[in-house]
Write a protein that holds these residues in place. Structure first.
Motif, mmCIF file in Angstrom:
data_model
loop_
_atom_site.group_PDB
_atom_site.id
_atom_site.type_symbol
_atom_site.label_atom_id
_atom_site.label_comp_id
_atom_site.label_asym_id
_atom_site.label_seq_id
_atom_site.Cartn_x
_atom_site.Cartn_y
_atom_site.Cartn_z
ATOM 1 N N SER A 22 20.740 15.123 -2.066
ATOM 2 C CA SER A 22 19.655 16.051 -1.762
ATOM 3 C C SER A 22 19.898 16.772 -0.456
ATOM 4 O O SER A 22 19.589 17.946 -0.312
ATOM 5 C CB SER A 22 18.320 15.300 -1.679
ATOM 6 O OG SER A 22 18.015 14.755 -2.929
ATOM 7 N N ALA A 23 20.443 16.083 0.528
ATOM 8 C CA ALA A 23 20.692 16.709 1.829
ATOM 9 C C ALA A 23 21.763 17.791 1.731
ATOM 10 O O ALA A 23 21.778 18.713 2.527
ATOM 11 C CB ALA A 23 21.110 15.645 2.836
ATOM 12 N N GLN A 24 22.645 17.692 0.746
ATOM 13 C CA GLN A 24 23.719 18.660 0.613
ATOM 14 C C GLN A 24 23.305 19.890 -0.205
ATOM 15 O O GLN A 24 23.958 20.903 -0.146
ATOM 16 C CB GLN A 24 24.936 18.002 -0.040
ATOM 17 C CG GLN A 24 25.547 16.926 0.818
ATOM 18 C CD GLN A 24 26.629 16.163 0.076
ATOM 19 O OE1 GLN A 24 26.778 16.271 -1.130
ATOM 20 N NE2 GLN A 24 27.394 15.387 0.815
ATOM 21 N N GLN A 25 22.233 19.796 -0.964
ATOM 22 C CA GLN A 25 21.807 20.886 -1.814
ATOM 23 C C GLN A 25 20.975 21.886 -1.027
ATOM 24 O O GLN A 25 20.231 21.521 -0.124
ATOM 25 C CB GLN A 25 20.982 20.349 -2.989
ATOM 26 C CG GLN A 25 21.758 19.436 -3.910
ATOM 27 C CD GLN A 25 22.939 20.137 -4.548
ATOM 28 O OE1 GLN A 25 22.834 21.262 -4.996
ATOM 29 N NE2 GLN A 25 24.062 19.471 -4.576
ATOM 30 N N PRO A 26 21.057 23.161 -1.347
ATOM 31 C CA PRO A 26 20.322 24.184 -0.615
ATOM 32 C C PRO A 26 18.830 24.228 -0.929
ATOM 33 O O PRO A 26 18.101 24.948 -0.281
ATOM 34 C CB PRO A 26 21.001 25.476 -1.039
ATOM 35 C CG PRO A 26 21.682 25.166 -2.311
ATOM 36 C CD PRO A 26 21.999 23.698 -2.295
ATOM 37 N N CYS A 27 18.354 23.474 -1.910
ATOM 38 C CA CYS A 27 16.923 23.379 -2.232
ATOM 39 C C CYS A 27 16.272 24.725 -2.505
ATOM 40 O O CYS A 27 15.165 24.992 -2.056
ATOM 41 C CB CYS A 27 16.182 22.628 -1.134
ATOM 42 S SG CYS A 27 16.745 20.943 -0.944
ATOM 43 N N GLY A 28 16.941 25.594 -3.186
ATOM 44 C CA GLY A 28 16.354 26.866 -3.574
ATOM 45 C C GLY A 28 16.338 27.928 -2.497
ATOM 46 O O GLY A 28 15.702 28.950 -2.658
ATOM 47 N N VAL A 29 17.010 27.684 -1.365
ATOM 48 C CA VAL A 29 17.006 28.629 -0.254
ATOM 49 C C VAL A 29 18.426 29.075 0.067
ATOM 50 O O VAL A 29 19.343 28.262 0.078
ATOM 51 C CB VAL A 29 16.390 27.983 1.018
ATOM 52 C CG1 VAL A 29 16.404 28.964 2.178
ATOM 53 C CG2 VAL A 29 14.979 27.481 0.747
ATOM 54 N N ASN A 62 20.129 30.567 -8.975
ATOM 55 C CA ASN A 62 18.701 30.409 -9.220
ATOM 56 C C ASN A 62 17.952 29.931 -7.967
ATOM 57 O O ASN A 62 17.123 29.049 -8.038
ATOM 58 C CB ASN A 62 18.443 29.472 -10.402
ATOM 59 C CG ASN A 62 17.044 29.648 -10.942
ATOM 60 O OD1 ASN A 62 16.459 30.724 -10.833
ATOM 61 N ND2 ASN A 62 16.494 28.591 -11.507
ATOM 62 N N ARG A 63 18.298 30.502 -6.819
ATOM 63 C CA ARG A 63 17.569 30.224 -5.580
ATOM 64 C C ARG A 63 16.637 31.414 -5.330
ATOM 65 O O ARG A 63 17.053 32.556 -5.420
ATOM 66 C CB ARG A 63 18.532 30.037 -4.411
ATOM 67 C CG ARG A 63 19.450 28.833 -4.604
ATOM 68 C CD ARG A 63 20.126 28.478 -3.306
ATOM 69 N NE ARG A 63 21.553 28.779 -3.349
ATOM 70 C CZ ARG A 63 22.354 28.668 -2.287
ATOM 71 N NH1 ARG A 63 21.885 28.314 -1.115
ATOM 72 N NH2 ARG A 63 23.634 28.932 -2.399
ATOM 73 N N LEU A 64 15.383 31.143 -5.038
ATOM 74 C CA LEU A 64 14.390 32.207 -4.941
ATOM 75 C C LEU A 64 13.979 32.552 -3.517
ATOM 76 O O LEU A 64 13.215 33.489 -3.311
ATOM 77 C CB LEU A 64 13.148 31.837 -5.751
ATOM 78 C CG LEU A 64 13.379 31.708 -7.254
ATOM 79 C CD1 LEU A 64 12.102 31.291 -7.958
ATOM 80 C CD2 LEU A 64 13.900 33.008 -7.833
ATOM 81 N N TYR A 65 14.438 31.805 -2.543
ATOM 82 C CA TYR A 65 14.048 32.052 -1.159
ATOM 83 C C TYR A 65 15.272 32.405 -0.326
ATOM 84 O O TYR A 65 16.301 31.740 -0.408
ATOM 85 C CB TYR A 65 13.357 30.821 -0.556
ATOM 86 C CG TYR A 65 12.057 30.503 -1.233
ATOM 87 C CD1 TYR A 65 10.883 31.125 -0.833
ATOM 88 C CD2 TYR A 65 12.006 29.606 -2.291
ATOM 89 C CE1 TYR A 65 9.684 30.852 -1.480
ATOM 90 C CE2 TYR A 65 10.821 29.329 -2.931
ATOM 91 C CZ TYR A 65 9.662 29.959 -2.519
ATOM 92 O OH TYR A 65 8.483 29.688 -3.153
ATOM 93 N N ASN A 83 13.650 39.395 -9.397
ATOM 94 C CA ASN A 83 12.327 38.903 -9.742
ATOM 95 C C ASN A 83 12.004 37.659 -8.930
ATOM 96 O O ASN A 83 12.837 36.750 -8.804
ATOM 97 C CB ASN A 83 12.240 38.563 -11.234
ATOM 98 C CG ASN A 83 12.142 39.792 -12.098
ATOM 99 O OD1 ASN A 83 11.428 40.734 -11.776
ATOM 100 N ND2 ASN A 83 12.877 39.798 -13.190
ATOM 101 N N ASN A 84 10.797 37.629 -8.367
ATOM 102 C CA ASN A 84 10.232 36.466 -7.677
ATOM 103 C C ASN A 84 10.985 36.012 -6.431
ATOM 104 O O ASN A 84 10.766 34.906 -5.956
ATOM 105 C CB ASN A 84 10.086 35.291 -8.651
ATOM 106 C CG ASN A 84 9.232 35.664 -9.840
ATOM 107 O OD1 ASN A 84 8.149 36.215 -9.684
ATOM 108 N ND2 ASN A 84 9.745 35.420 -11.033
ATOM 109 N N VAL A 85 11.859 36.842 -5.872
ATOM 110 C CA VAL A 85 12.588 36.451 -4.669
ATOM 111 C C VAL A 85 11.705 36.703 -3.445
ATOM 112 O O VAL A 85 10.934 37.660 -3.393
ATOM 113 C CB VAL A 85 13.938 37.187 -4.539
ATOM 114 C CG1 VAL A 85 13.761 38.654 -4.204
ATOM 115 C CG2 VAL A 85 14.828 36.520 -3.519
#
Length: 146
Positions: A22-29, A62-65, A83-85
Motif C-alpha cells: 500500500s505504501a508503494q502504490q500511488p493511491c489514485g493520485v 485510472n488515477r483521478l487526482y 472525466n472526473n479528474v
C-alpha cells in the motif's frame, strides 16, 4: 508451535506485506513538481514534471487526482482534461511528504504556442486547457494564464 500462534504470525506477516504494498502504490493520485521528471511514476517521492504527463498517467492508470506542487509551470502544449479528474495546486513537497497550504501558489502559464480555437465562426481564443466532451472535472487552487 501452538495453532493460534501460527495464525497470529501469519496474520502479522500478511499485514506487514499489505502495508508495504500500500505504501508503494500511488493511491489514485499523480504528483507533479517543477523539479520532477516525466520519466518518474508520479508518486510522492518521484513526481512528474508536466501536467500533460500527469494527465497521461491518470488516464492510463485510472488515477483521478493530480496534486501539483507550488511553483511555476510553463507549458507550450494544451492539456486535455479527463472525466472526473481533479487537478489541485498549492502543495508543498518536503522529501516526498506532500501537504496543502494556503500560502502556496501554483502557476500554470501557457506560452504563445497555445493554439487558437474557434468557439464560434467569428471569435478565436488561445486555449491552454481543453475540456470538450468531458464532465465532472475540477481545477482548484491554480493560477492559469494563456
Amino acid at each position: 508451535m501452538n495453532c493460534n500462534l501460527k495464525e497470529l504470525i501469519l496474520f502479522i506477516v500478511l499485514v506487514f506485506h499489505i502495508t508495504i504494498i500500500s505504501a508503494q502504490q500511488p493511491c489514485g493520485v499523480v504528483y507533479v513538481s517543477p523539479s520532477g521528471n516525466d520519466g518518474n511514476p508520479g508518486t510522492p517521492s518521484l513526481p512528474v514534471q508536466t501536467l500533460n504527463q500527469a494527465l497521461s498517467l491518470a488516464s492510463s492508470q485510472n488515477r483521478l487526482y493530480i496534486r501539483m506542487e507550488n511553483g511555476n509551470y510553463n507549458l507550450s502544449q494544451p492539456c486535455s482534461l479527463l472525466n472526473n479528474v481533479v487537478i489541485e495546486g498549492g502543495y508543498i513537497n518536503s522529501s516526498g511528504n506532500w501537504s496543502k497550504t494556503n500560502s502556496s501558489t501554483t502557476n500554470i502559464t501557457f506560452t504563445s504556442a497555445a493554439p487558437m480555437v474557434s468557439i464560434n465562426s467569428d471569435v478565436q481564443h488561445n486555449v491552454g486547457i481543453i475540456g470538450f466532451n468531458v464532465s465532472g472535472w475540477r481545477l482548484q487552487d491554480l493560477n492559469i494564464s494563456v
